[in-house]
Design a protein around this motif. Structure first.
Motif, PDB file in Angstrom:
ATOM      1  N   GLU A 171      -0.432   8.353  13.527  1.00  0.00           N
ATOM      2  CA  GLU A 171       0.675   7.866  12.716  1.00  0.00           C
ATOM      3  C   GLU A 171       0.362   6.579  11.965  1.00  0.00           C
ATOM      4  OE1 GLU A 171       4.036   7.521  15.259  1.00  0.00           O
ATOM      5  OE2 GLU A 171       4.251   9.696  15.554  1.00  0.00           O
ATOM      6  N   THR A 172      -0.587   5.795  12.441  1.00  0.00           N
ATOM      7  CA  THR A 172      -0.884   4.512  11.800  1.00  0.00           C
ATOM      8  C   THR A 172      -2.329   4.481  11.314  1.00  0.00           C
ATOM      9  OG1 THR A 172      -1.651   3.397  13.818  1.00  0.00           O
ATOM     10  CG2 THR A 172       0.736   3.396  13.386  1.00  0.00           C
ATOM     11  N   PRO A 173      -2.618   3.706  10.271  1.00  0.00           N
ATOM     12  CA  PRO A 173      -4.006   3.574   9.797  1.00  0.00           C
ATOM     13  C   PRO A 173      -4.943   3.045  10.877  1.00  0.00           C
ATOM     14  CG  PRO A 173      -2.466   2.699   8.172  1.00  0.00           C
ATOM     15  CD  PRO A 173      -1.670   2.973   9.408  1.00  0.00           C
ATOM     16  N   GLN A 174      -4.433   2.159  11.727  1.00  0.00           N
ATOM     17  CA  GLN A 174      -5.263   1.606  12.796  1.00  0.00           C
ATOM     18  C   GLN A 174      -5.702   2.691  13.771  1.00  0.00           C
ATOM     19  OE1 GLN A 174      -2.293   0.378  11.845  1.00  0.00           O
ATOM     20  NE2 GLN A 174      -2.932  -1.539  10.843  1.00  0.00           N
ATOM     21  N   GLU A 175      -4.764   3.584  14.110  1.00  0.00           N
ATOM     22  CA  GLU A 175      -5.099   4.686  15.009  1.00  0.00           C
ATOM     23  C   GLU A 175      -6.111   5.617  14.361  1.00  0.00           C
ATOM     24  OE1 GLU A 175      -1.518   5.892  17.926  1.00  0.00           O
ATOM     25  OE2 GLU A 175      -1.088   6.182  15.789  1.00  0.00           O
ATOM     26  N   LYS A 176      -5.889   5.947  13.086  1.00  0.00           N
ATOM     27  CA  LYS A 176      -6.813   6.833  12.378  1.00  0.00           C
ATOM     28  C   LYS A 176      -8.220   6.252  12.365  1.00  0.00           C
ATOM     29  CE  LYS A 176      -3.411   8.860   9.179  1.00  0.00           C
ATOM     30  NZ  LYS A 176      -3.591  10.286   9.542  1.00  0.00           N
ATOM     31  N   GLU A 177      -8.323   4.966  12.036  1.00  0.00           N
ATOM     32  CA  GLU A 177      -9.644   4.343  11.970  1.00  0.00           C
ATOM     33  C   GLU A 177     -10.304   4.323  13.349  1.00  0.00           C
ATOM     34  OE1 GLU A 177     -11.820   0.145  10.724  1.00  0.00           O
ATOM     35  OE2 GLU A 177      -9.725   0.495  10.149  1.00  0.00           O
ATOM     36  N   ARG A 178      -9.524   4.075  14.391  1.00  0.00           N
ATOM     37  CA  ARG A 178     -10.079   4.043  15.741  1.00  0.00           C
ATOM     38  C   ARG A 178     -10.624   5.417  16.133  1.00  0.00           C
ATOM     39  NH1 ARG A 178      -6.317   1.254  17.742  1.00  0.00           N
ATOM     40  NH2 ARG A 178      -4.979   2.897  18.572  1.00  0.00           N
ATOM     41  N   PHE A 179      -9.861   6.449  15.836  1.00  0.00           N
ATOM     42  CA  PHE A 179     -10.322   7.804  16.135  1.00  0.00           C
ATOM     43  C   PHE A 179     -11.610   8.119  15.374  1.00  0.00           C
ATOM     44  CE2 PHE A 179      -5.828   9.057  17.364  1.00  0.00           C
ATOM     45  CZ  PHE A 179      -6.146   9.334  18.674  1.00  0.00           C
TER      46      PHE A 179
END
Length: 282
Positions: A171-179
Protein backbone atom coordinates in the motif's frame (compact mmCIF):
# COMPACT_ATOMS: atom_id res chain seq x y z
CA UNK A 1 -1.16 -29.95 5.49
CA UNK A 2 -0.49 -27.46 2.71
CA UNK A 3 1.67 -24.51 3.67
CA UNK A 4 1.16 -21.58 1.31
CA UNK A 5 3.93 -18.99 1.15
CA UNK A 6 2.44 -15.65 2.15
CA UNK A 7 4.82 -12.88 3.14
CA UNK A 8 4.62 -9.68 5.11
CA UNK A 9 7.45 -7.20 4.69
CA UNK A 10 8.97 -8.31 8.00
CA UNK A 11 8.68 -12.00 7.15
CA UNK A 12 10.14 -11.49 3.69
CA UNK A 13 13.17 -9.69 5.05
CA UNK A 14 13.74 -12.31 7.73
CA UNK A 15 13.31 -15.25 5.38
CA UNK A 16 15.57 -13.83 2.72
CA UNK A 17 18.35 -13.46 5.29
CA UNK A 18 18.33 -17.20 5.84
CA UNK A 19 18.29 -18.58 2.33
CA UNK A 20 19.07 -22.18 3.26
CA UNK A 21 16.10 -22.63 5.59
CA UNK A 22 13.90 -20.66 3.25
CA UNK A 23 14.73 -22.86 0.27
CA UNK A 24 13.87 -25.94 2.32
CA UNK A 25 10.46 -24.50 3.19
CA UNK A 26 9.83 -23.67 -0.48
CA UNK A 27 10.64 -27.22 -1.56
CA UNK A 28 8.25 -28.61 1.05
CA UNK A 29 5.50 -26.24 -0.03
CA UNK A 30 5.95 -27.02 -3.70
CA UNK A 31 5.76 -30.78 -3.10
CA UNK A 32 2.56 -30.28 -1.14
CA UNK A 33 1.05 -28.04 -3.81
CA UNK A 34 2.04 -30.45 -6.60
CA UNK A 35 0.31 -33.32 -4.83
CA UNK A 36 -2.81 -31.22 -4.24
CA UNK A 37 -3.10 -29.94 -7.81
CA UNK A 38 -3.31 -33.46 -9.22
CA UNK A 39 -6.75 -33.86 -7.67
CA UNK A 40 -8.29 -31.25 -9.96
CA UNK A 41 -7.36 -32.96 -13.24
CA UNK A 42 -10.49 -35.03 -13.95
CA UNK A 43 -9.12 -36.94 -16.95
CA UNK A 44 -6.26 -38.48 -14.99
CA UNK A 45 -6.74 -41.87 -13.40
CA UNK A 46 -5.71 -42.36 -9.79
CA UNK A 47 -2.86 -44.61 -10.88
CA UNK A 48 -1.71 -42.07 -13.47
CA UNK A 49 -1.75 -39.34 -10.84
CA UNK A 50 0.38 -41.42 -8.49
CA UNK A 51 2.88 -42.17 -11.23
CA UNK A 52 3.13 -38.54 -12.32
CA UNK A 53 3.51 -37.35 -8.75
CA UNK A 54 6.24 -39.93 -8.18
CA UNK A 55 8.13 -38.58 -11.18
CA UNK A 56 7.68 -35.02 -9.91
CA UNK A 57 8.89 -35.94 -6.43
CA UNK A 58 11.95 -37.68 -7.83
CA UNK A 59 12.92 -34.52 -9.73
CA UNK A 60 13.73 -32.95 -6.37
CA UNK A 61 16.18 -35.76 -5.63
CA UNK A 62 17.69 -36.67 -8.99
CA UNK A 63 18.72 -34.70 -12.06
CA UNK A 64 16.34 -35.34 -14.94
CA UNK A 65 16.02 -34.09 -18.48
CA UNK A 66 13.37 -31.39 -18.76
CA UNK A 67 11.07 -31.20 -21.72
CA UNK A 68 11.87 -28.76 -24.50
CA UNK A 69 10.29 -25.68 -22.97
CA UNK A 70 9.85 -24.04 -26.37
CA UNK A 71 7.11 -26.63 -27.00
CA UNK A 72 5.27 -25.76 -23.78
CA UNK A 73 2.45 -23.24 -23.79
CA UNK A 74 0.69 -21.91 -20.70
CA UNK A 75 -2.69 -20.23 -20.92
CA UNK A 76 -3.75 -18.09 -17.97
CA UNK A 77 -7.44 -17.41 -17.43
CA UNK A 78 -8.12 -13.69 -17.57
CA UNK A 79 -11.89 -13.94 -17.71
CA UNK A 80 -13.43 -10.76 -16.31
CA UNK A 81 -15.49 -12.57 -13.67
CA UNK A 82 -12.51 -14.58 -12.41
CA UNK A 83 -10.27 -11.52 -12.31
CA UNK A 84 -12.84 -9.81 -10.12
CA UNK A 85 -13.34 -12.87 -7.93
CA UNK A 86 -9.61 -13.47 -7.48
CA UNK A 87 -8.55 -9.83 -7.50
CA UNK A 88 -4.81 -9.38 -7.06
CA UNK A 89 -4.09 -13.01 -8.04
CA UNK A 90 -5.35 -13.70 -11.57
CA UNK A 91 -4.08 -10.42 -13.02
CA UNK A 92 -0.44 -11.07 -12.08
CA UNK A 93 -0.27 -14.75 -13.03
CA UNK A 94 1.01 -14.17 -16.57
CA UNK A 95 3.93 -12.16 -15.21
CA UNK A 96 4.53 -14.65 -12.39
CA UNK A 97 4.83 -17.60 -14.77
CA UNK A 98 7.14 -15.63 -17.07
CA UNK A 99 9.36 -14.87 -14.09
CA UNK A 100 9.49 -18.51 -13.05
CA UNK A 101 9.97 -20.03 -16.49
CA UNK A 102 10.76 -17.40 -19.15
CA UNK A 103 11.40 -20.05 -21.81
CA UNK A 104 7.75 -21.13 -22.04
CA UNK A 105 5.11 -19.39 -24.11
CA UNK A 106 2.63 -17.66 -21.81
CA UNK A 107 -0.60 -16.03 -22.94
CA UNK A 108 -3.86 -14.75 -21.54
CA UNK A 109 -6.93 -16.89 -22.10
CA UNK A 110 -10.71 -16.75 -21.94
CA UNK A 111 -12.56 -18.87 -19.37
CA UNK A 112 -10.99 -22.29 -18.72
CA UNK A 113 -13.99 -23.59 -16.71
CA UNK A 114 -13.49 -24.89 -13.14
CA UNK A 115 -14.25 -21.29 -12.09
CA UNK A 116 -14.87 -22.27 -8.48
CA UNK A 117 -11.31 -23.56 -8.21
CA UNK A 118 -9.56 -20.59 -9.82
CA UNK A 119 -7.32 -18.91 -10.60
CA UNK A 120 -6.82 -21.46 -13.40
CA UNK A 121 -4.09 -22.14 -15.92
CA UNK A 122 -3.94 -24.64 -18.79
CA UNK A 123 -0.57 -26.17 -19.65
CA UNK A 124 -0.08 -27.61 -23.16
CA UNK A 125 2.69 -30.21 -23.38
CA UNK A 126 3.32 -32.59 -26.29
CA UNK A 127 -0.25 -32.30 -27.58
CA UNK A 128 -1.85 -32.85 -24.16
CA UNK A 129 -3.46 -30.13 -22.10
CA UNK A 130 -4.11 -30.09 -18.37
CA UNK A 131 -6.03 -27.48 -16.40
CA UNK A 132 -4.77 -26.66 -12.91
CA UNK A 133 -6.69 -24.58 -10.40
CA UNK A 134 -6.03 -22.64 -7.21
CA UNK A 135 -2.82 -21.17 -8.62
CA UNK A 136 -2.72 -18.45 -6.00
CA UNK A 137 1.01 -17.62 -5.84
CA UNK A 138 4.45 -18.36 -7.24
CA UNK A 139 4.79 -21.55 -5.17
CA UNK A 140 1.67 -23.15 -6.62
CA UNK A 141 2.59 -21.98 -10.15
CA UNK A 142 6.08 -23.45 -9.78
CA UNK A 143 4.63 -26.74 -8.55
CA UNK A 144 2.47 -27.33 -11.61
CA UNK A 145 5.18 -26.16 -14.01
CA UNK A 146 7.56 -28.69 -12.49
CA UNK A 147 4.83 -31.32 -12.52
CA UNK A 148 4.18 -30.92 -16.24
CA UNK A 149 7.64 -30.11 -17.62
CA UNK A 150 10.00 -31.90 -15.17
CA UNK A 151 12.08 -28.73 -15.00
CA UNK A 152 13.31 -27.76 -11.53
CA UNK A 153 12.75 -24.10 -10.64
CA UNK A 154 15.27 -22.61 -8.23
CA UNK A 155 13.73 -22.25 -4.73
CA UNK A 156 15.19 -18.77 -4.29
CA UNK A 157 13.50 -17.71 -7.52
CA UNK A 158 10.15 -19.01 -6.24
CA UNK A 159 10.67 -17.10 -3.00
CA UNK A 160 11.68 -13.91 -4.80
CA UNK A 161 8.70 -13.99 -7.15
CA UNK A 162 6.38 -14.49 -4.18
CA UNK A 163 7.87 -11.39 -2.55
CA UNK A 164 7.53 -9.48 -5.83
CA UNK A 165 3.84 -10.34 -5.84
CA UNK A 166 3.61 -8.76 -2.41
CA UNK A 167 5.25 -5.64 -3.82
CA UNK A 168 2.39 -5.32 -6.30
CA UNK A 169 -0.08 -5.35 -3.40
CA UNK A 170 1.87 -3.11 -1.01
CA UNK A 171 0.00 0.00 0.00
CA UNK A 172 2.89 2.42 0.56
CA UNK A 173 5.96 3.31 -1.54
CA UNK A 174 8.17 2.40 1.42
CA UNK A 175 6.71 -1.11 1.55
CA UNK A 176 7.07 -1.54 -2.21
CA UNK A 177 10.71 -0.47 -2.14
CA UNK A 178 11.45 -2.76 0.80
CA UNK A 179 9.93 -5.74 -0.98
CA UNK A 180 11.69 -5.03 -4.29
CA UNK A 181 15.05 -4.39 -2.63
CA UNK A 182 14.70 -7.73 -0.79
CA UNK A 183 14.06 -9.48 -4.11
CA UNK A 184 17.06 -7.86 -5.77
CA UNK A 185 19.31 -8.68 -2.82
CA UNK A 186 18.24 -12.35 -2.76
CA UNK A 187 18.63 -12.89 -6.51
CA UNK A 188 21.99 -11.13 -6.57
CA UNK A 189 23.39 -13.72 -4.15
CA UNK A 190 22.81 -16.52 -6.66
CA UNK A 191 25.04 -16.55 -9.74
CA UNK A 192 22.42 -18.42 -11.73
CA UNK A 193 19.71 -15.85 -10.90
CA UNK A 194 21.49 -12.49 -10.85
CA UNK A 195 20.94 -12.04 -14.61
CA UNK A 196 17.44 -13.51 -14.66
CA UNK A 197 14.24 -12.16 -16.17
CA UNK A 198 12.91 -11.71 -12.64
CA UNK A 199 15.94 -9.62 -11.65
CA UNK A 200 15.41 -7.36 -14.66
CA UNK A 201 11.76 -6.86 -13.83
CA UNK A 202 12.46 -6.17 -10.16
CA UNK A 203 14.84 -3.39 -11.21
CA UNK A 204 12.27 -2.06 -13.69
CA UNK A 205 9.57 -1.96 -11.01
CA UNK A 206 11.89 -0.21 -8.57
CA UNK A 207 12.87 2.30 -11.26
CA UNK A 208 9.22 3.17 -11.76
CA UNK A 209 8.86 3.58 -8.00
CA UNK A 210 11.92 5.85 -7.87
CA UNK A 211 10.36 8.03 -10.56
CA UNK A 212 7.21 8.34 -8.50
CA UNK A 213 9.38 9.39 -5.55
CA UNK A 214 11.29 11.84 -7.82
CA UNK A 215 14.59 10.05 -7.26
CA UNK A 216 15.52 10.25 -10.94
CA UNK A 217 19.22 9.31 -10.70
CA UNK A 218 18.30 6.07 -8.88
CA UNK A 219 15.55 5.42 -11.42
CA UNK A 220 18.07 5.86 -14.25
CA UNK A 221 20.49 3.35 -12.70
CA UNK A 222 17.81 0.72 -12.10
CA UNK A 223 16.17 1.10 -15.50
CA UNK A 224 19.50 0.99 -17.34
CA UNK A 225 20.43 -2.19 -15.49
CA UNK A 226 17.04 -3.72 -16.32
CA UNK A 227 17.31 -3.13 -20.08
CA UNK A 228 20.87 -4.50 -19.99
CA UNK A 229 19.50 -7.75 -18.59
CA UNK A 230 16.31 -7.83 -20.67
CA UNK A 231 16.00 -5.64 -23.75
CA UNK A 232 12.34 -6.65 -24.12
CA UNK A 233 11.29 -5.06 -20.82
CA UNK A 234 9.11 -2.18 -22.00
CA UNK A 235 8.53 -0.86 -18.48
CA UNK A 236 12.30 -0.43 -18.07
CA UNK A 237 12.66 1.43 -21.39
CA UNK A 238 9.75 3.69 -20.56
CA UNK A 239 11.10 4.43 -17.08
CA UNK A 240 14.59 5.12 -18.39
CA UNK A 241 13.30 7.63 -20.92
CA UNK A 242 11.04 9.27 -18.33
CA UNK A 243 13.88 9.58 -15.81
CA UNK A 244 16.17 11.30 -18.34
CA UNK A 245 13.37 13.64 -19.36
CA UNK A 246 12.63 14.53 -15.73
CA UNK A 247 16.31 15.42 -15.30
CA UNK A 248 16.10 17.70 -18.33
CA UNK A 249 18.28 15.39 -20.42
CA UNK A 250 16.03 15.49 -23.48
CA UNK A 251 18.74 14.32 -25.87
CA UNK A 252 19.53 11.31 -23.68
CA UNK A 253 15.82 10.54 -23.41
CA UNK A 254 15.56 10.59 -27.21
CA UNK A 255 18.51 8.19 -27.51
CA UNK A 256 16.82 5.83 -25.06
CA UNK A 257 13.66 5.89 -27.15
CA UNK A 258 15.68 5.13 -30.28
CA UNK A 259 17.26 2.16 -28.51
CA UNK A 260 13.80 1.01 -27.39
CA UNK A 261 12.49 1.25 -30.95
CA UNK A 262 15.39 -0.84 -32.21
CA UNK A 263 14.99 -3.47 -29.49
CA UNK A 264 11.20 -3.56 -29.76
CA UNK A 265 10.08 -2.71 -33.33
CA UNK A 266 6.44 -3.11 -32.30
CA UNK A 267 6.82 0.07 -30.24
CA UNK A 268 8.62 2.08 -32.93
CA UNK A 269 5.60 4.23 -33.80
CA UNK A 270 5.05 5.17 -30.18
CA UNK A 271 8.76 5.80 -29.63
CA UNK A 272 9.02 8.01 -32.71
CA UNK A 273 6.11 10.15 -31.52
CA UNK A 274 7.83 10.60 -28.17
CA UNK A 275 11.11 11.50 -29.90
CA UNK A 276 9.34 14.16 -31.93
CA UNK A 277 7.77 15.60 -28.77
CA UNK A 278 11.14 15.75 -27.05
CA UNK A 279 12.75 17.52 -30.02
CA UNK A 280 10.18 20.27 -29.65
CA UNK A 281 11.33 20.75 -26.07
CA UNK A 282 15.05 21.00 -26.90
Amino acid sequence: RLHVLLFTAKQAKAELRNVTNFETSVRDARRSVAKRTLSIIPQMSRLGSILIYSLTFSSFLLDSHALSLQNVKVQVCQNKDCCQRFRGKSQNLVQTIQHLCPEVQVESSACLSHCGKGPNICIHVNGAEHVHGEIVDAASAAAVLELETKVTIHPTLVAAVNVMERAYQAETPQEKERFLSSVISALDKKDELKNSYAMAHAHALRAKLFIKNKDYPAATRDAEYAVKLDSTNDLAWRSLADAHEALGNFEDASKVLQRWSKARPAFSTKANKEIQRLRELM
